[in-house]
Design an enzyme around this catalytic site. Structure first.
Site, PDB file in Angstrom:
ATOM      1  N   HIS A 113      39.612  17.667  59.589  1.00  0.00           N
ATOM      2  CA  HIS A 113      38.548  16.663  59.743  1.00  0.00           C
ATOM      3  C   HIS A 113      37.809  16.397  58.432  1.00  0.00           C
ATOM      4  O   HIS A 113      37.163  15.358  58.290  1.00  0.00           O
ATOM      5  CB  HIS A 113      37.572  17.065  60.858  1.00  0.00           C
ATOM      6  CG  HIS A 113      36.658  18.197  60.520  1.00  0.00           C
ATOM      7  ND1 HIS A 113      36.872  19.482  60.965  1.00  0.00           N
ATOM      8  CD2 HIS A 113      35.513  18.254  59.778  1.00  0.00           C
ATOM      9  CE1 HIS A 113      35.891  20.267  60.531  1.00  0.00           C
ATOM     10  NE2 HIS A 113      35.067  19.549  59.801  1.00  0.00           N
ATOM     11  N   ASP A 143      43.335  21.641  63.412  1.00  0.00           N
ATOM     12  CA  ASP A 143      42.265  21.169  62.538  1.00  0.00           C
ATOM     13  C   ASP A 143      42.373  21.810  61.159  1.00  0.00           C
ATOM     14  O   ASP A 143      41.376  22.206  60.554  1.00  0.00           O
ATOM     15  CB  ASP A 143      40.878  21.434  63.138  1.00  0.00           C
ATOM     16  CG  ASP A 143      39.769  20.687  62.380  1.00  0.00           C
ATOM     17  OD1 ASP A 143      40.073  19.662  61.745  1.00  0.00           O
ATOM     18  OD2 ASP A 143      38.613  21.155  62.405  1.00  0.00           O
ATOM     19  N   SER A 218      32.525  23.411  56.233  1.00  0.00           N
ATOM     20  CA  SER A 218      33.827  23.231  56.876  1.00  0.00           C
ATOM     21  C   SER A 218      34.950  23.350  55.863  1.00  0.00           C
ATOM     22  O   SER A 218      34.937  22.685  54.825  1.00  0.00           O
ATOM     23  CB  SER A 218      33.903  21.860  57.553  1.00  0.00           C
ATOM     24  OG  SER A 218      33.062  21.809  58.676  1.00  0.00           O
TER      25      SER A 218
END
Length: 471
Positions: A113, A143, A218
């Site tokens: 993402h 992901d 992230s």
């Protein structure tokens, strides 16, 4: 009675107690006595943690100025907004995240993402060097994404540790770039293992930590006290957008699989089980005479799948994979996914009240029939979809029932008639005007010519949906 030995003993005990008390309260004599630090771990790990910067060109229609007013948008908002002559405007949208160099040649792992929709990707190292990067793998199921730096190495890189060896209470460090302030290190412990209800990826099986993780973290590293990667930070539970002490990381054993795929050609291939499974609820456990609800219940079996070849039957309960207890379908999929193709995994199976161990061969899902990908044009409501023949391999990629057949949508062109009427990836096109759609070739022929009306039946999430459109 001679009391001398007794008195001497009491004096020695008092001196020992006094000495122990003095040692407990002594002023630190050296820096080492005073300092308790993770600095050595950070020095080892931080150089391999990078910042990932992405940019993409975003286009939007030109609306009259007053349509930026919330009052007008409330009453006139939607796809029918009038446009100012001149078409559309464009702007560059930037975003940031973190990543970890896992190979000295310049392979960087991050979250999928983080780079979603990116036209340009740049990676900044801890020593302030910047390089452009290209995508090797982007795996939405986990992901995860692997990038390759467009530069000559060697680069500082981190090794993986075995995430199955983690225990709740272990100390870990999270390293990343929260809010774009620069490289930041936070510490915490492993709060929980095998979290499966996070909803971030298809293989939801996460490490939970209370090390502070915020937007921008992230893709960054979760490392142990040996400076090895045990997870990739990917999500937080937060009502405000900031850290509330509940962060989630993808275990290193899953990350290792995706990185190995990047090294071996750029395609993630996972084992195919060949059967559907569902959670064992308390009611199901009671009906099967089980002490507690654990494991997954085997459902529909593919006639050519490894599960049926191993002798599994509908109604069997799989309670463990290679000795690791299974609590739900996500945990089962994770355990299979982290095993290598060509190996045999040992399943602990409860069948008819008895427990046994069954060996299942781990093979890739077959692509039979061939997918025969086609882009649908013409003047039908399906114009703009890309379709493929359904096979176990395609079904696995789209997280569909591997026993399904027919023609499935694998992509929808932005702004196309198909997108406007609501077709999405994963729709199985079953019928057009009452005629069955057996293959992509037949669908292409059926949509070549104009019709006065189109009645299209699809299967979505196991439900049949029919809609009629004018030609």
């Amino acid at each position: 009675m001679n009391r001398t030995p007794l008195v001497a003993a009491l004096v020695l005990l008092a001196l020992a107690a006094g000495t122990a008390s003095a040692q407990t309260r002594a002023v630190p004599a050296t820096t080492e006595d005073l300092t308790y630090s993770y600095a050595a771990v950070v020095k080892r790990a931080a150089p391999a943690v990078v910042n990932v910067y992405t940019s993409r060109l975003v286009r939007r229609p030109n609306y009259p100025p007053f349509f930026d007013d919330p009052f007008f948008r409330r009453f006139f908002g939607g796809p029918g907004l009038p446009q100012v002559p001149g078409g559309e405007t464009s702007r560059v949208q930037n975003s940031l995240g973190s990543g970890v160099i896992v190979d000295p040649v310049g392979l960087v792992v991050t979250n999928a993402h983080v780079i979603e929709g990116a036209d340009e990707i740049k990676v900044a190292l801890a020593d302030r060097r910047e390089f452009e990067a290209e995508v090797v793998i982007r795996d939405e199921k986990t992901d995860l994404a692997v990038l390759r730096l467009r530069a000559q190495g060697p680069f500082p890189a981190l090794e993986f540790d075995d995430s199955d060896n983690l225990e709740v209470g272990d100390i870990v460090l999270a390293i990343g770039n929260p809010f774009g302030v620069g490289q930041t290190v936070t510490s915490g412990i492993i709060s929980a293992l095998a979290r499966t209800q996070v909803g971030v990826s298809d293989y939801g099986f996460f490490i939970q930590t209370d090390a502070a993780i915020n937007p921008g973290n992230s893709g960054g590293a979760l490392v142990d006290l040996r400076g090895r990667v045990v997870g990739i930070n990917t999500a937080i539970f937060s009502r405000s957008g900031g850290s509330h002490g509940i962060g989630f990381a993808i275990p290193s054993n899953m990350v290792r699989l995706v990185v190995a795929s990047a090294r071996n050609g750029g395609e993630v291939r996972r084992p195919w089980f060949g059967a559907s499974v569902q959670e064992v609820t308390p009611d199901i456990a009671e009906s099967l005479g089980m002490d507690r609800p654990v494991g997954v219940l085997v459902g529909k079996l593919h006639p050519r799948g490894p599960a049926i070849a191993a002798g599994l039957k509908t109604g069997d309960v799989i309670t463990a994979v290679d000795g690791w207890e299974i609590t739900d379908p996500n945990a089962f999929r994770y355990r299979l996914a982290t095993r290598g193709l060509g190996e045999t995994t040992q399943l602990t199976v409860r069948t008819r009240g008895r427990e046994k161990v069954v060996g299942v061969s781990l093979i890739a899902a077959p692509e039979d029939p061939p997918r025969d990908v086609r882009d649908i044009g013409g003047a039908s409501p399906l114009t703009g979809v890309r379709v493929a023949n359904l096979s176990p391999a395609v079904a696995e990629e789209l997280s569909l029932d591997t026993d399904a057949d027919g023609v499935v949508v694998i992509a929808v062109q932005r702004g196309s008639p198909a997108q406007r009427v609501g077709f999405i990836v994963g729709d199985i096109i079953d019928e057009i005007n009452g005629e069955g759609v057996q293959s992509t070739a037949r669908l292409a022929r059926m949509t070549e010519n104009r019709r006065r009306s189109w009645t299209i039946t699809i299967i979505r999430d196991g439900r049949r949906i029919s809609s009629t459109f004018s030609g």
